[in-house]
Design a protein around this motif. Sequence first.
Motif, PDB file in Angstrom:
ATOM      1  N   PHE A 165     -31.088  24.539  26.675  1.00 52.14           N
ATOM      2  CA  PHE A 165     -29.836  24.753  27.212  1.00 52.14           C
ATOM      3  C   PHE A 165     -29.586  24.697  28.272  1.00 52.14           C
ATOM      4  CE2 PHE A 165     -27.830  26.236  23.122  1.00 52.14           C
ATOM      5  CZ  PHE A 165     -26.418  26.258  23.495  1.00 52.14           C
ATOM      6  N   SER A 166     -30.485  24.959  29.308  1.00 57.67           N
ATOM      7  CA  SER A 166     -30.330  24.666  30.904  1.00 57.67           C
ATOM      8  C   SER A 166     -30.342  23.204  30.943  1.00 57.67           C
ATOM      9  CB  SER A 166     -31.507  25.311  31.385  1.00 57.67           C
ATOM     10  OG  SER A 166     -31.580  26.808  31.304  1.00 57.67           O
ATOM     11  N   GLY A 167     -31.085  22.474  30.225  1.00 64.08           N
ATOM     12  CA  GLY A 167     -31.115  20.917  30.514  1.00 64.08           C
ATOM     13  C   GLY A 167     -29.675  20.617  30.305  1.00 64.08           C
ATOM     14  N   LEU A 168     -28.965  20.872  29.576  1.00 60.91           N
ATOM     15  CA  LEU A 168     -27.625  20.362  29.231  1.00 60.91           C
ATOM     16  C   LEU A 168     -27.013  20.139  30.501  1.00 60.91           C
ATOM     17  CD1 LEU A 168     -26.396  22.065  26.027  1.00 60.91           C
ATOM     18  CD2 LEU A 168     -27.554  19.814  26.156  1.00 60.91           C
ATOM     19  N   CYS A 169     -27.144  20.651  31.708  1.00 61.07           N
ATOM     20  CA  CYS A 169     -26.417  20.616  32.822  1.00 61.07           C
ATOM     21  C   CYS A 169     -26.657  19.328  33.433  1.00 61.07           C
ATOM     22  CB  CYS A 169     -26.684  21.906  33.725  1.00 61.07           C
ATOM     23  SG  CYS A 169     -28.428  21.701  34.423  1.00 61.07           S
ATOM     24  N   LEU A 170     -27.806  18.568  33.087  1.00 62.00           N
ATOM     25  CA  LEU A 170     -28.020  17.230  33.664  1.00 62.00           C
ATOM     26  C   LEU A 170     -27.164  16.135  32.859  1.00 62.00           C
ATOM     27  CD1 LEU A 170     -32.020  17.367  33.684  1.00 62.00           C
ATOM     28  CD2 LEU A 170     -30.344  17.664  35.453  1.00 62.00           C
ATOM     29  N   LEU A 171     -26.398  16.437  31.757  1.00 63.73           N
ATOM     30  CA  LEU A 171     -25.600  15.524  31.167  1.00 63.73           C
ATOM     31  C   LEU A 171     -24.266  15.199  32.000  1.00 63.73           C
ATOM     32  CD1 LEU A 171     -25.833  16.708  27.617  1.00 63.73           C
ATOM     33  CD2 LEU A 171     -27.339  15.084  28.657  1.00 63.73           C
ATOM     34  N   PRO A 172     -23.809  13.887  31.650  1.00 60.02           N
ATOM     35  CA  PRO A 172     -22.865  13.651  32.607  1.00 60.02           C
ATOM     36  C   PRO A 172     -21.565  14.371  32.324  1.00 60.02           C
ATOM     37  CG  PRO A 172     -23.902  11.679  32.192  1.00 60.02           C
ATOM     38  CD  PRO A 172     -24.430  13.050  31.199  1.00 60.02           C
ATOM     39  N   TYR A 173     -21.292  14.520  31.080  1.00 58.48           N
ATOM     40  CA  TYR A 173     -20.052  15.278  30.610  1.00 58.48           C
ATOM     41  C   TYR A 173     -20.158  16.776  30.880  1.00 58.48           C
ATOM     42  CZ  TYR A 173     -16.360  16.603  27.044  1.00 58.48           C
ATOM     43  OH  TYR A 173     -15.215  16.844  26.500  1.00 58.48           O
ATOM     44  N   ARG A 174     -19.319  17.096  32.046  1.00 56.65           N
ATOM     45  CA  ARG A 174     -19.151  18.518  32.593  1.00 56.65           C
ATOM     46  C   ARG A 174     -18.824  19.320  31.545  1.00 56.65           C
ATOM     47  NH1 ARG A 174     -16.067  19.650  38.063  1.00 56.65           N
ATOM     48  NH2 ARG A 174     -14.735  20.594  36.743  1.00 56.65           N
ATOM     49  N   PRO A 175     -17.667  19.220  30.731  1.00 52.42           N
ATOM     50  CA  PRO A 175     -17.659  20.332  29.821  1.00 52.42           C
ATOM     51  C   PRO A 175     -18.596  21.039  29.047  1.00 52.42           C
ATOM     52  CG  PRO A 175     -15.745  18.723  29.868  1.00 52.42           C
ATOM     53  CD  PRO A 175     -17.012  18.191  30.787  1.00 52.42           C
ATOM     54  N   LEU A 176     -19.537  20.060  28.757  1.00 53.18           N
ATOM     55  CA  LEU A 176     -20.779  20.658  27.967  1.00 53.18           C
ATOM     56  C   LEU A 176     -21.562  21.323  28.764  1.00 53.18           C
ATOM     57  CD1 LEU A 176     -22.354  20.583  25.369  1.00 53.18           C
ATOM     58  CD2 LEU A 176     -23.349  18.419  25.872  1.00 53.18           C
ATOM     59  N   SER A 177     -21.805  20.712  30.073  1.00 53.60           N
ATOM     60  CA  SER A 177     -22.660  21.645  31.175  1.00 53.60           C
ATOM     61  C   SER A 177     -22.022  22.936  31.500  1.00 53.60           C
ATOM     62  CB  SER A 177     -22.965  20.783  32.385  1.00 53.60           C
ATOM     63  OG  SER A 177     -23.252  21.614  33.576  1.00 53.60           O
ATOM     64  N   ASP A 178     -20.877  23.004  31.251  1.00 51.55           N
ATOM     65  CA  ASP A 178     -20.265  24.495  31.804  1.00 51.55           C
ATOM     66  C   ASP A 178     -20.414  25.425  30.545  1.00 51.55           C
ATOM     67  OD1 ASP A 178     -19.485  23.516  34.197  1.00 51.55           O
ATOM     68  OD2 ASP A 178     -17.457  23.095  33.960  1.00 51.55           O
ATOM     69  N   TYR A 179     -20.011  24.465  29.390  1.00 53.09           N
ATOM     70  CA  TYR A 179     -20.324  25.613  28.217  1.00 53.09           C
ATOM     71  C   TYR A 179     -21.636  26.128  28.207  1.00 53.09           C
ATOM     72  CZ  TYR A 179     -21.401  26.481  23.521  1.00 53.09           C
ATOM     73  OH  TYR A 179     -21.964  27.274  22.345  1.00 53.09           O
ATOM     74  N   ALA A 180     -22.741  25.279  28.315  1.00 52.93           N
ATOM     75  CA  ALA A 180     -24.077  25.647  28.256  1.00 52.93           C
ATOM     76  C   ALA A 180     -24.361  26.954  29.497  1.00 52.93           C
ATOM     77  CB  ALA A 180     -25.108  24.503  28.644  1.00 52.93           C
ATOM     78  N   VAL A 181     -23.732  26.610  30.615  1.00 50.41           N
ATOM     79  CA  VAL A 181     -23.903  27.727  31.868  1.00 50.41           C
ATOM     80  C   VAL A 181     -23.417  29.073  31.204  1.00 50.41           C
ATOM     81  CG1 VAL A 181     -23.324  28.493  34.163  1.00 50.41           C
ATOM     82  CG2 VAL A 181     -23.903  26.139  33.458  1.00 50.41           C
ATOM     83  N   ARG A 182     -21.940  28.960  30.655  1.00 45.43           N
ATOM     84  CA  ARG A 182     -21.344  30.106  30.188  1.00 45.43           C
ATOM     85  C   ARG A 182     -22.272  30.860  29.033  1.00 45.43           C
ATOM     86  NH1 ARG A 182     -16.777  26.756  30.252  1.00 45.43           N
ATOM     87  NH2 ARG A 182     -16.856  26.385  28.149  1.00 45.43           N
ATOM     88  N   TYR A 183     -22.775  29.822  27.932  1.00 52.54           N
ATOM     89  CA  TYR A 183     -23.511  30.553  27.120  1.00 52.54           C
ATOM     90  C   TYR A 183     -25.026  31.253  27.571  1.00 52.54           C
ATOM     91  CZ  TYR A 183     -25.865  30.599  22.526  1.00 52.54           C
ATOM     92  OH  TYR A 183     -26.107  31.035  21.098  1.00 52.54           O
ATOM     93  N   ILE A 184     -25.358  30.676  28.511  1.00 52.85           N
ATOM     94  CA  ILE A 184     -26.568  31.305  28.894  1.00 52.85           C
ATOM     95  C   ILE A 184     -26.112  32.638  29.894  1.00 52.85           C
ATOM     96  CG2 ILE A 184     -28.317  30.954  30.832  1.00 52.85           C
ATOM     97  CD1 ILE A 184     -28.692  28.082  29.896  1.00 52.85           C
ATOM     98  N   ALA A 185     -25.146  32.409  30.712  1.00 53.46           N
ATOM     99  CA  ALA A 185     -24.667  33.267  31.808  1.00 53.46           C
ATOM    100  C   ALA A 185     -24.237  35.058  31.176  1.00 53.46           C
ATOM    101  CB  ALA A 185     -23.770  33.014  32.702  1.00 53.46           C
TER     102      ALA A 185
END
Length: 336
Positions: A305-325
Amino acid sequence: MNDVTIIICNYNYERFLADAIDSALAQDYAATRVVVIDDGSTDDSREVIGRFGSRISAVFKENGGQVSAYNRAVELLETKYAILLDSDDVLYPSAVSEVMRAFDGGDYGKVQFRLDVLGSAGELTGSHVPHSDPPLDCANLLHRGWLYPSPPASGNAYRVSALQRIFPVPETEENRYGADFYAIYGVALLGAVASIRKSLGGYRVHNTTEPGASFANSEDLSKAPKAFAARWTILRNIARSRLGVELPQEFHDFAYEKARFSSRVYQAPLATRWHWMMRESRSYFHSIIANPFWSLKKKLGTVVFSGLCLLPYRPLSDYAVRYIANPLARHRVAAR
């Protein structure tokens, strides 16, 4: 039967305070005392407290912050055991009874229990904290710099004699909040920690401008990492001067690291996210991979899930951060 004190520390939480007091008074353990310390509230908290009359003991003090309120609370304690209940949380009716059965089963410094995560209106969200249980000997972990899994303040019951060796904690403008940090980890240096694997209360999540990525009710993403580091330094000084215990200079804790991760990556441009992953992520991933409390499945899932922050699509990155945090964010996102 040993008496137990539930101390409720309150500041400007009139909208939640009555629920907290009612839950303390509803305990099925007869020898339960209820004390409310109001830390200079400017709302109608005093009126709420007054409605309970002689069923509770009330202390009104000038505003000094949570550390000041905890210092006063520990100073006032006369019972052998105590629960420090936040005024926006609640205890279920059997909480004290079950805690006392656990204390009777061993020489514990602290008994902790799960808390259901509640929304601002008190509704169940389907999540609970903590998600992992610590071993009995948490002191050994602290000596290695690992902060063990613990519920927030309201999910802990303490042997008062242990609390009195940790408090009072220095009161400064920079150290007004996070008093439960010293109770939770300081007391574990003085005795074993027992865990009750069921929810005995509710932890209310509210008062956040960005609920999905919030770190706590009272601290935003930018403040939390610095505050955690400062508290560890103060705890090290207390352990050295009062207990003769030397703790390592640095500590390891996923809650701390995910706050740093969130503050750097959440809603950040792609270049910033890649820079963090390549240059700043070592301690974050150490807190996952070397985590002594997590299963391999949980470690792998968090890394992915942390690795999703490397994807260009920022909404997916932000979702991953919210899910983890924030566990609460998982249910909010699912409900949309």
